[in-house]
Design a protein around this motif. Structure first.
Motif: not given
Length: 92
Positions: A62-74
């Motif tokens: 989902s948009v929220g899950e994607r944003a959370e994963l991107v933040a974790r990777i960054e």
């Protein structure tokens, strides 16, 4: 390398393209293509379908899950790898 040592030849099928997110260029590639990637723990010893949901298919987030994963990777890129999502072959 194992095939070269045992049989003296390269494998006939290539490995799945994999990018470790601990390097800036590779992390940027994974983030830019996350919807076409499978992203999971870099040091996992378990198969993606046996890792209690730690490995994620980018296109299924989902948009929220994607944003959370991107933040974790960054934040903790060295803990992740991205792999091209492949379609497994089937036989009739």
């Amino acid at each position: 390398k194992i095939a070269r040592e045992l049989w003296g030849e390269e494998l006939l099928l290539p490995s799945v393209a994999t990018w470790w997110c601990g390097q800036e260029t590779e992390r940027a590639h994974v983030l830019a293509n996350i919807d076409r990637m499978v992203v999971g723990p870099a040091l996992s010893t378990r198969l993606a379908f046996e890792d209690d949901g730690q490995t994620k298919l980018g296109s299924a987030l989902s948009v929220g899950e994607r944003a959370e994963l991107v933040a974790r990777i960054e934040r903790d890129g060295e803990a992740f790898v991205g792999q091209e999502a492949v379609t497994l072959s089937t036989t009739p």
